[in-house]
Design a protein around this motif. Structure first.
Motif, mmCIF file in Angstrom:
data_model
loop_
_atom_site.group_PDB
_atom_site.id
_atom_site.type_symbol
_atom_site.label_atom_id
_atom_site.label_comp_id
_atom_site.label_asym_id
_atom_site.label_seq_id
_atom_site.Cartn_x
_atom_site.Cartn_y
_atom_site.Cartn_z
ATOM 1 N N SER A 136 -78.454 32.075 48.444
ATOM 2 C CA SER A 136 -77.801 33.365 48.659
ATOM 3 C C SER A 136 -76.319 33.133 48.968
ATOM 4 O O SER A 136 -75.919 32.030 49.364
ATOM 5 N N THR A 137 -75.524 34.166 48.799
ATOM 6 C CA THR A 137 -74.101 34.052 49.136
ATOM 7 C C THR A 137 -73.908 33.903 50.648
ATOM 8 O O THR A 137 -72.815 33.585 51.101
ATOM 9 N N ALA A 138 -74.981 34.137 51.408
ATOM 10 C CA ALA A 138 -74.891 33.935 52.859
ATOM 11 C C ALA A 138 -75.155 32.487 53.246
ATOM 12 O O ALA A 138 -74.954 32.103 54.394
ATOM 13 N N ALA A 172 -66.018 33.428 42.702
ATOM 14 C CA ALA A 172 -65.926 34.814 42.235
ATOM 15 C C ALA A 172 -67.273 35.520 42.317
ATOM 16 O O ALA A 172 -67.353 36.735 42.205
ATOM 17 N N GLN A 173 -68.339 34.756 42.495
ATOM 18 C CA GLN A 173 -69.671 35.353 42.651
ATOM 19 C C GLN A 173 -70.028 35.557 44.125
ATOM 20 O O GLN A 173 -71.134 35.983 44.442
ATOM 21 N N GLY A 174 -69.115 35.202 45.018
ATOM 22 C CA GLY A 174 -69.335 35.491 46.436
ATOM 23 C C GLY A 174 -69.725 34.304 47.295
ATOM 24 O O GLY A 174 -70.048 34.474 48.467
ATOM 25 N N ARG A 176 -69.022 30.577 49.249
ATOM 26 C CA ARG A 176 -67.936 29.837 49.903
ATOM 27 C C ARG A 176 -68.358 28.387 50.069
ATOM 28 O O ARG A 176 -69.548 28.094 50.232
ATOM 29 N N ILE B 109 -66.702 41.867 45.657
ATOM 30 C CA ILE B 109 -67.211 40.544 46.039
ATOM 31 C C ILE B 109 -66.115 39.750 46.738
ATOM 32 O O ILE B 109 -66.341 39.094 47.749
ATOM 33 N N ASN B 113 -66.198 38.146 50.348
ATOM 34 C CA ASN B 113 -66.118 36.687 50.452
ATOM 35 C C ASN B 113 -64.940 36.230 51.308
ATOM 36 O O ASN B 113 -65.044 35.262 52.058
ATOM 37 N N ARG B 178 -72.578 39.215 54.170
ATOM 38 C CA ARG B 178 -72.259 38.156 53.193
ATOM 39 C C ARG B 178 -73.257 38.205 52.025
ATOM 40 O O ARG B 178 -72.897 37.934 50.880
ATOM 41 N N ALA B 179 -74.507 38.529 52.352
ATOM 42 C CA ALA B 179 -75.547 38.544 51.302
ATOM 43 C C ALA B 179 -75.446 39.776 50.393
ATOM 44 O O ALA B 179 -76.147 39.845 49.392
ATOM 45 N N SER B 181 -73.230 40.419 48.364
ATOM 46 C CA SER B 181 -72.751 39.997 47.029
ATOM 47 C C SER B 181 -73.905 39.615 46.115
ATOM 48 O O SER B 181 -73.763 39.637 44.887
ATOM 49 N N ASP B 182 -75.056 39.253 46.720
ATOM 50 C CA ASP B 182 -76.210 38.872 45.895
ATOM 51 C C ASP B 182 -76.663 40.015 44.981
ATOM 52 O O ASP B 182 -77.238 39.780 43.926
ATOM 53 N N ASN B 185 -73.937 39.904 41.824
ATOM 54 C CA ASN B 185 -73.549 38.762 40.980
ATOM 55 C C ASN B 185 -74.641 38.287 40.019
ATOM 56 O O ASN B 185 -74.466 37.262 39.369
#
Lengths: 355, 336
Positions: A136-138, A172-174, A176, B109, B113, B178-179, B181-182, B185
């Motif tokens: 996940s982006t988290a 760019a998809q979130g 880090r 996003i 981010n 933060r999640a 963005s899931d 994307n």
């Protein structure tokens, strides 16, 4: 929370598959047991993902060998058993005794070729992306890069961060990257000898490719000393900033000789200062023991070090200090002497073990 | 009711709606703030220890955006910054449902981010705040410091418990935001996986399926190769041939016997192909070449029909004609 994902990126030398990282993971696990107060194992909190790109160099070297054989094989009159004997010898030498200069310098020379560099970058980007996109982006990700890997990862991140979102730009998809730890940093090596770097990773620092940068150098590692970290592309003043309660940049200078290969990743990781910094960056700093005596008491010379080696390395150091005005010949001499010394030390250890 | 309140808050002018929404929330969602959390009085030491446990042991629960806004709105009375955090997150949350173009999606996003972060090592989080110029900025919050400044002392108190519960929720909020963005994307991720697979296949094919390179050719091709300035680069669809040795079987018009092995050297040339389905197709090549029979040298042109088959036409200084074929082609010709 999900496990922290830690990517390990190798340097020069032979690294044919993911198993190259097994010794480094073992050292990390030991350090975790010694320094972490949590009752759980390293693997319960940090997933170590080895990245490898040496296959590209190996393929090119194999190609050079094949093409030479293809030209001359028809002209050489060798019977089948002799051919097999030579082939066996070559295979054995290739796996176990690649010469120091070959294993250390050919990879660098090949990586200086833009055709090879771009393929390596694409391979590393693929391995990074495959793992990152699973999460996940988290989730949290960090990178430890060693030696040539420091330049490889900077070039790869430069290509990723400037790319399109639908072409594997995970930023760019979130996503880090929390940190990059550069061990024996050679990022600036590629500006030599003409002080012109054709493809500088200039967007990596300015576009926040990672939150924290750590550079790690051993005073007795001639390769790291040849190219001192200069943060050429680092935005001015950034080195002293803090983010989320941590310094963005730290330079860690070590001074220990415990193994044959002072330049080796596992040798760096033996030092508790490095592993504690690493666990801290992964978010486990407050779980570390308050007792820092392991750092203070860490011996400068390991139990297996040939006494002559340290003196010789001290000489190398004094050479390395004169590098500000040094010629290419000096660089080469230092690297060759380093190889010689480590080979001698290796034989010494081997002899001791056999006794 | 919750949804109505949320929409209401978005439609009404912001200054008034926050209070209305906060009141609405505090009645209907107050249990959200305390559910699953202990309500006993605690001191600062215990609060910090419990907060550490949150960082290391608990999996953050999924919070819907309206739950997040409720938590922040309910804290406005005693924690001032909650208002601007709620304001910015309300704005981002509303944008999530209104994304239409890829550009909007990437901008959103990027806002998340750049401005939402968390670090369990230091106990910091960052959440976005909207500046006066309506730009998102990062607001860092030290959760341990929050405990110290919001009622936690060495004496146990319920106020400290409230602060710990709120700090815990802020940690969960940062994780959940933060999640977000899931949700946005997925199409880029699918495209990226395919892109990388194709790219890897092309690079492999560049090296394996076309003419093999000598070290000097790798050097020369690298000099002329121009990688993309942005993003990952694709391999070229040609290779320069340079000082490329090969053994040939040659017909020499002035010799007896007429056929003999020669050393052929491509001085400079090019080999090109097209990629089909990410694989290098049949290639062709042309090169200026030299043919040496051990005695005389002739110069001419070589045509590469594929990596192994080549034919060279050359003339020497005495106008002798030389026709040379690569060993592999000669073998095929003789066999057939």
């Amino acid at each position: 929370m999900a496990k922290f994902t830690l990517f390990l990126i190798h340097g020069i030398g032979v690294h044919r598959d993911k198993s190259w990282a097994t010794p480094a993971i073992e050292v990390l696990s030991q350090a975790w047991k010694q320094d972490c107060t949590l009752p759980t194992q390293l693997q319960d909190h940090i997933e170590v993902v080895p990245i490898f790109y040496d296959t590209v160099f190996e393929s090119y070297l194999q190609e050079f060998s094949d093409i030479s054989k293809a030209v001359f094989s028809d002209a050489l009159k060798i019977n089948q058993s002799e051919k097999q004997h030579i082939a066996d010898k070559l295979t054995e030498a290739e796996q176990h005794e690649r010469h120091f200069v070959l294993s250390y310098l050919l990879d660098v020379l090949l990586y200086k070729m833009s055709i090879v560099k771009e393929e390596v970058n694409s391979l590393v980007a693929k391995q990074l992306y495959e793992r990152i996109a699973k999460g996940s982006t988290a989730d949290e990700f960090g990178i430890v890069a060693h030696s040539l890997g420091t330049r490889v990862i900077n070039d790869t991140l430069q290509n990723i961060i400037t790319g399109r979102a639908d072409q594997a730009n995970f930023y760019a998809q979130g996503y880090r990257l929390k940190f990059l730890m550069q061990i024996s940093d050679v990022t600036d090596l590629f500006g030599l000898p003409l002080h012109h770097d054709p493809f500088p990773p200039k967007n990596v620092y300015s576009r926040d490719a990672y939150d924290y940068l750590r550079t790690v150098t051993n005073r007795f590692d001639p390769i790291a000393r040849i190219i001192p970290t200069r943060l050429t592309h680092w935005p001015e003043g950034r080195a002293h900033e803090q983010l989320l309660g941590r310094p963005i940049y730290k330079d860690l200078l070590l001074d220990h000789v415990h193994e044959t290969n002072v330049h080796g990743l596992t040798h760096y990781m033996l030092h508790p200062q490095i592993t504690r910094e690493l666990f801290d960056l992964c978010g486990f700093g407050s779980c570390m023991t308050q007792d820092v005596s392991r750092i203070a008491d860490f011996p400068a010379v390991g139990p297996h070090v040939n006494p002559g080696l340290r003196n010789a390395l001290t000489e190398l150091m004094s050479d390395a200090f004169q590098l500000a005005n040094a010629s290419w010949q000096t660089y080469i001499n230092i690297v060759l002497r380093f190889g010689e010394l480590t080979e001698q030390h290796g034989s010494h250890i081997q002899a001791e073990c056999s006794v | 009711m919750r949804k109505i309140a949320f929409l209401f808050a978005l439609i009404l002018p912001l200054s008034g709606s926050l209070i209305v929404y906060a009141n609405e929330c505090s009645h209907t969602e107050s249990h959200q703030l305390t559910s699953g959390l202990n309500n006993q009085a605690i001191d600062i030491k215990t609060a910090k220890r419990e907060l550490q446990q949150v960082f290391y042991t608990s999996e953050p629960p999924n919070l819907a955006s309206d739950q997040i806004l409720c938590i922040l709105d309910a804290a406005i009375k005693w924690y001032g910054p909650a208002e601007e955090l709620a304001h910015s997150l309300r704005s981002i949350s509303a944008s999530l449902d209104q994304v239409e173009s890829p550009q909007q999606k990437r901008q959103l996003i990027s806002h998340i981010n750049q401005n939402v972060m968390l670090d369990r090592g230091t106990g910091y989080i960052a959440l976005p705040r909207l500046s006066e110029a309506q730009r998102y900025q990062r607001r860092e919050i030290d959760l341990n410091h929050l405990l110290e400044t919001q009622g936690c002392t060495q004496t146990a108190s319920k106020q400290c418990r409230r602060s710990l519960n709120f700090a815990t929720k802020l940690w969960y909020i940062a994780h959940n935001v933060r999640a977000w963005s899931d949700q946005l994307n997925q199409s880029d991720k699918t495209a990226s996986v395919k892109y990388q697979s194709n790219l890897a296949q092309q690079w492999r094919s560049y090296r394996q399926d076309t003419i093999k390179q000598w070290p000097q050719e790798v050097f020369l091709n690298s000099l002329f190769y121009r990688p993309r300035k942005e993003g990952l680069s694709t391999p070229p669809n040609s290779k320069l041939l340079f000082l490329r040795p090969a053994l040939g079987l040659s017909y020499l018009s002035d010799n007896n016997p007429d056929f003999q092995p020669t050393l052929n050297l491509d001085l400079l040339g090019i080999y090109w192909w097209r990629y089909q389905d990410n694989l290098a197709g049949e290639g062709r090549g042309l090169a200026a070449s030299l043919v040496w029979d051990g005695d005389d040298t002739a110069y001419g042109l070589t045509y590469h029909h594929n990596p192994n088959w080549a034919i060279t036409l050359a003339t020497s200084n005495e106008n002798d004609v030389i026709v040379s074929v690569s060993f592999q082609l000669a073998y095929w010709l003789l066999k057939n």
